[in-house]
Design a protein around this motif. Sequence first.
Motif, PDB file in Angstrom:
ATOM      1  N   MET A   1     -15.393 -11.787 -10.654  1.00  0.00           N
ATOM      2  CA  MET A   1     -15.279 -11.367  -9.260  1.00  0.00           C
ATOM      3  C   MET A   1     -16.322 -12.084  -8.424  1.00  0.00           C
ATOM      4  O   MET A   1     -17.180 -11.472  -7.816  1.00  0.00           O
TER       5      MET A   1
ATOM      6  N   GLU B   1     -15.886  -9.797  -1.247  1.00  0.00           N
ATOM      7  CA  GLU B   1     -15.076  -8.588  -1.129  1.00  0.00           C
ATOM      8  C   GLU B   1     -14.578  -8.450   0.303  1.00  0.00           C
ATOM      9  O   GLU B   1     -15.313  -8.724   1.244  1.00  0.00           O
TER      10      GLU B   1
ATOM     11  N   LEU C   1     -14.875  -3.414   4.550  1.00  0.00           N
ATOM     12  CA  LEU C   1     -14.434  -2.018   4.536  1.00  0.00           C
ATOM     13  C   LEU C   1     -14.219  -1.559   5.977  1.00  0.00           C
ATOM     14  O   LEU C   1     -15.025  -1.865   6.858  1.00  0.00           O
TER      15      LEU C   1
ATOM     16  N   SER D   1     -11.230   5.397   4.132  1.00  0.00           N
ATOM     17  CA  SER D   1     -11.477   3.987   4.435  1.00  0.00           C
ATOM     18  C   SER D   1     -10.502   3.098   3.674  1.00  0.00           C
ATOM     19  O   SER D   1      -9.845   3.548   2.737  1.00  0.00           O
TER      20      SER D   1
ATOM     21  N   HIS E   1      -9.943  -1.321   2.524  1.00  0.00           N
ATOM     22  CA  HIS E   1     -10.426  -2.698   2.580  1.00  0.00           C
ATOM     23  C   HIS E   1      -9.308  -3.556   3.160  1.00  0.00           C
ATOM     24  O   HIS E   1      -8.133  -3.307   2.895  1.00  0.00           O
TER      25      HIS E   1
ATOM     26  N   THR F   1      -1.705   3.872   3.508  1.00  0.00           N
ATOM     27  CA  THR F   1      -2.528   4.723   2.644  1.00  0.00           C
ATOM     28  C   THR F   1      -2.629   6.151   3.177  1.00  0.00           C
ATOM     29  O   THR F   1      -2.554   7.103   2.409  1.00  0.00           O
ATOM     30  N   TYR F   2      -2.777   6.296   4.480  1.00  0.00           N
ATOM     31  CA  TYR F   2      -3.112   7.625   5.015  1.00  0.00           C
ATOM     32  C   TYR F   2      -2.011   8.312   5.834  1.00  0.00           C
ATOM     33  O   TYR F   2      -2.188   9.451   6.233  1.00  0.00           O
TER      34      TYR F   2
ATOM     35  N   LEU G   1      -6.475   4.929  -4.122  1.00  0.00           N
ATOM     36  CA  LEU G   1      -7.218   4.369  -2.992  1.00  0.00           C
ATOM     37  C   LEU G   1      -8.096   5.411  -2.307  1.00  0.00           C
ATOM     38  O   LEU G   1      -9.233   5.120  -1.933  1.00  0.00           O
ATOM     39  N   TYR G   2      -7.588   6.644  -2.134  1.00  0.00           N
ATOM     40  CA  TYR G   2      -8.441   7.698  -1.536  1.00  0.00           C
ATOM     41  C   TYR G   2      -9.705   7.845  -2.370  1.00  0.00           C
ATOM     42  O   TYR G   2     -10.806   8.036  -1.868  1.00  0.00           O
TER      43      TYR G   2
ATOM     44  N   SER H   1     -12.169   4.979  -2.304  1.00  0.00           N
ATOM     45  CA  SER H   1     -12.850   5.083  -1.018  1.00  0.00           C
ATOM     46  C   SER H   1     -13.956   6.147  -1.075  1.00  0.00           C
ATOM     47  O   SER H   1     -15.069   5.933  -0.580  1.00  0.00           O
TER      48      SER H   1
ATOM     49  N   GLU I   1     -16.873   4.833  -3.182  1.00  0.00           N
ATOM     50  CA  GLU I   1     -17.656   3.796  -2.492  1.00  0.00           C
ATOM     51  C   GLU I   1     -18.743   4.392  -1.604  1.00  0.00           C
ATOM     52  O   GLU I   1     -19.763   3.753  -1.364  1.00  0.00           O
TER      53      GLU I   1
ATOM     54  N   SER J   1     -19.478  -0.661  -5.323  1.00  0.00           N
ATOM     55  CA  SER J   1     -18.481  -1.444  -4.586  1.00  0.00           C
ATOM     56  C   SER J   1     -17.111  -1.336  -5.247  1.00  0.00           C
ATOM     57  O   SER J   1     -17.001  -1.076  -6.451  1.00  0.00           O
ATOM     58  N   ARG J   2     -16.074  -1.531  -4.433  1.00  0.00           N
ATOM     59  CA  ARG J   2     -14.702  -1.487  -4.942  1.00  0.00           C
ATOM     60  C   ARG J   2     -14.513  -2.550  -6.025  1.00  0.00           C
ATOM     61  O   ARG J   2     -13.941  -2.277  -7.078  1.00  0.00           O
ATOM     62  N   ASP J   3     -15.028  -3.741  -5.750  1.00  0.00           N
ATOM     63  CA  ASP J   3     -14.856  -4.830  -6.719  1.00  0.00           C
ATOM     64  C   ASP J   3     -15.505  -4.503  -8.059  1.00  0.00           C
ATOM     65  O   ASP J   3     -14.981  -4.838  -9.113  1.00  0.00           O
TER      66      ASP J   3
ATOM     67  N   VAL K   1     -13.227  -2.045  -9.895  1.00  0.00           N
ATOM     68  CA  VAL K   1     -12.043  -2.736 -10.411  1.00  0.00           C
ATOM     69  C   VAL K   1     -12.425  -3.598 -11.613  1.00  0.00           C
ATOM     70  O   VAL K   1     -11.730  -3.606 -12.633  1.00  0.00           O
ATOM     71  N   ALA K   2     -13.572  -4.277 -11.503  1.00  0.00           N
ATOM     72  CA  ALA K   2     -14.022  -5.126 -12.620  1.00  0.00           C
ATOM     73  C   ALA K   2     -14.249  -4.284 -13.877  1.00  0.00           C
ATOM     74  O   ALA K   2     -13.902  -4.694 -14.986  1.00  0.00           O
TER      75      ALA K   2
END
Lengths: 95, 328
Positions: free
Chosen positions: A1, A5, A8, A26, A28, A42-43, B96-97, B100, B103, B108-110, B113-114
């Motif tokens: 990665m 990124e 957000l 939130s 991305h 999403t929401y 995703l909720y 979020s 976070e 971090s999201r990444d 996921v990693a």
Amino acid sequence: MSKQEWPLYEVFIRSKSGLSHRHAGSVHAADDQMALDNARDTYTRRSEGVSLWVVRSDRIIASDPAETAAFFEPAEDKIYRHPTFYEIPDGVENL
Amino acid sequence: MYTQGLDQGGAEQTALSETDEKMAAFQQRIDAEEKIEAKDWMPEAYRRTLIRQISQHAHSEIIGMQPEGNWLTRAPTLKRKAILLAKVQDEAGHGLYLYSAAETLGVSRDQMVADLLSGKAKYSSIFNYPTVSWADIGAIGWLVDGAAIMNQIPLCRCSYGPYARAMVRVCKEESFHQRQGFEIMLTLCRGTEAQKAMAQDALNRWWWPSLMMFGPNDSESKHSAQSMAWKIKRFSNDELRQKFVDVTVQQAEFLGISVPDPDLTFDEESGHYKFGEIDWQEFMDVVAGNGPCNKQRLAKRVDAHEGGEWVRDAAQAYANKQSARAAA
């Protein structure tokens, strides 16, 4: 990665006209339009909104929770701002 | 859908630098049912516990799309297909909720996921079982989402605000999932003998893994006491499991199919069903990565992530171009 990124965005939803937007969560996204599209998917899958705001999270200026007491202190000693501060004798109506 | 184990992972230790005073004030807020928000001071162990739990939960939702996605192209009618598509999309949304919410704790999201893709992070063991017939889609909605709801409703009152709010949203949608699953089971059970046999077969295969979703017995659960004290968790694994058995056995009776447990009896005195011993060895094997589908699930996720890379790159390139134009 090793890649950058996506930024957000915070998502705010107005559930119907007459109400304020309210924070929902939130997403991305690579850009603003994608942030709106992602926020919608999403929401608001169940018609939760009639209007959406998205704003980059890093653009929000927030008060510091550690300073909460000091920051809001000026309001603490001004109880005369509340109607209950004033004593009204019995018999006075419509006040 | 759902997480389990809610408390898997290494033992947590509180950093020595944290003052007792801060810890006491924090616990006081928790005891007073105050919510903790993202930027508030919190013990490092509280933060780490939540990051682990919420990210495992998010990963479970994302991996949970696969067993059901397996039937999207083979759903028996267009209506069923549209419903299943909506449900699988909901699972993505739940993931995703939750990402979020996690976070907000500073991961971090990444990174999350990693950790999923490398196999470092865990997800619910239930999704490592195969969906071999259409009835499995019914059983997943009814049992797996049913078990998830038992677990998730108390999480709506979790002490960490962003997690609690995400769970309110998830729970509302989860109810649709459970009902659609029960309806599939009901339709099969009211159908031909062969259809009813499919429903029974699915119940036979999903019952025990569903009970395992609640995690180890209380006596074996490593982090439960601390999570309860922090009000991340409100009920113990065994309490929730019992509640699930009590409501689900009656639903199975209504369907006219039977729970595959010879030891199942109703205990008049306590008002609860007594059930047989769970095969914890099977649970440990699946959690350790040796379930029927662990490798397949992870490989598919890695493949999807890598396959989508050019799309992410293109979106980034477009965004860069747009902002360069706007600046010029």
